[in-house]
Design a protein around this motif. Structure first.
Motif, mmCIF file in Angstrom:
data_model
loop_
_atom_site.group_PDB
_atom_site.id
_atom_site.type_symbol
_atom_site.label_atom_id
_atom_site.label_comp_id
_atom_site.label_asym_id
_atom_site.label_seq_id
_atom_site.Cartn_x
_atom_site.Cartn_y
_atom_site.Cartn_z
ATOM 1 N N THR A 36 0.839 -1.185 0.000
ATOM 2 C CA THR A 36 0.000 0.000 0.000
ATOM 3 C C THR A 36 0.879 1.242 0.000
ATOM 4 O OG1 THR A 36 -1.654 -1.186 1.278
ATOM 5 C CG2 THR A 36 -1.857 1.201 1.215
ATOM 6 N N THR A 40 -1.783 6.695 0.498
ATOM 7 C CA THR A 40 -3.145 6.197 0.331
ATOM 8 C C THR A 40 -4.123 6.890 1.265
ATOM 9 O OG1 THR A 40 -2.362 4.031 -0.402
ATOM 10 C CG2 THR A 40 -4.606 4.144 0.449
ATOM 11 N N GLU A 94 -4.570 -0.402 6.681
ATOM 12 C CA GLU A 94 -4.546 -1.183 5.443
ATOM 13 C C GLU A 94 -4.834 -2.656 5.668
ATOM 14 O OE1 GLU A 94 -0.279 -2.464 4.179
ATOM 15 O OE2 GLU A 94 -0.157 -0.371 4.790
ATOM 16 N N VAL A 110 -9.804 -1.230 2.704
ATOM 17 C CA VAL A 110 -9.051 -0.756 3.860
ATOM 18 C C VAL A 110 -10.029 -0.726 5.029
ATOM 19 C CG1 VAL A 110 -7.358 0.530 2.520
ATOM 20 C CG2 VAL A 110 -9.465 1.668 3.240
#
Length: 238
Positions: A36, A40, A94, A110
């Motif tokens: 990830t 993000t 995550e 998520v």
């Protein structure tokens, strides 16, 4: 759109789902993924009790060792951002622990936590916008058939909260079979215990994507879900 055309559209989709196998949808926790990005998630404090969260999707690349065409399409989806206000003590992670989450065919999920308690998750999917004439009140049915017509999890009924020319966000009621019990009832799916909870769905026809948020049962009141839904927006990532 004429009702007959819309009915044919839904029947064709149901036949496609049936022909693809046993109709079982992947659970969010079963999806393997790559790394990830550090960008993000981001948060901006809005006031004393809420924080505006920005989440980029796809949140990560799906591992695709079998070369599935649909996973390739998901991985190549143009990056977009979801903006949503959550309570100040909620955080986005995550990954999760061993908790079982509500079933829904949503990708690169998520997870939403209140301290160490799992509150829910958020994931995305892609769709091809329906272009025939149709009442706005029915349009959501063309966007979410995979969630509405599943045999093990029903994301319906749906109540629109806010609508624009190209997007809509709504509150959805979710009833899903206990994932831990499904394998214990082969050939007797009606005997599987079910759970009920609430969620949020939001689509954008220009981006050709939608997101779903599923909250854990008994963790949130309907009024709070409605308030959160009013803050959801989807936009192209910069």
């Amino acid at each position: 759109m004429k009702k007959s055309c819309f009915t044919v559209f839904l029947l064709i989709f149901v036949l496609i789902l049936t022909s693809c196998g046993n109709g079982m949808l992947p659970e969010a926790e079963e999806m393997e993924h790559g790394e990830t990005s550090a960008d993000t998630f981001s948060q901006i404090e809005k006031d004393g009790s809420f924080i505006t969260n920005t989440i980029l999707f796809p949140a990560y690349k799906l591992d695709n060792p079998q070369g599935l065409e649909y996973y390739d399409q998901l991985n190549s989806t143009a990056s977009f951002k979801v903006t949503v206000d959550f309570p100040k003590n909620w955080t986005i992670k995550e990954s999760k622990q061993e908790e079982t989450v509500p079933i829904g065919e949503l990708y690169t999920p998520v997870y939403i936590y209140e301290e160490e308690e799992l509150v829910g998750y958020i994931g995305f999917d892609i769709f091809e916008p329906y272009t025939e004439e149709i009442e706005q009140e029915q349009y959501y049915q063309t966007v979410y058939p995979k969630l509405r017509l599943s045999s093990i999890a029903i994301w319906d009924p749906y109540t629109a909260i806010k609508t624009t020319d190209t997007s809509e966000t709504g509150l959805v009621e979710i009833e899903y079979m206990d994932p831990d019990e499904i394998d214990q009832h082969p050939g007797a799916m009606p005997s599987v215990p079910t759970f009920k909870t609430l969620g949020i769905l939001s689509y954008d026809t220009k981006l050709k994507v939608y997101i779903g948020i599923a909250f854990m049962p008994d963790t949130i009141e309907r009024e709070q879900v409605e308030a959160i839904a009013k803050t959801v927006s989807l936009s192209q990532a910069e």
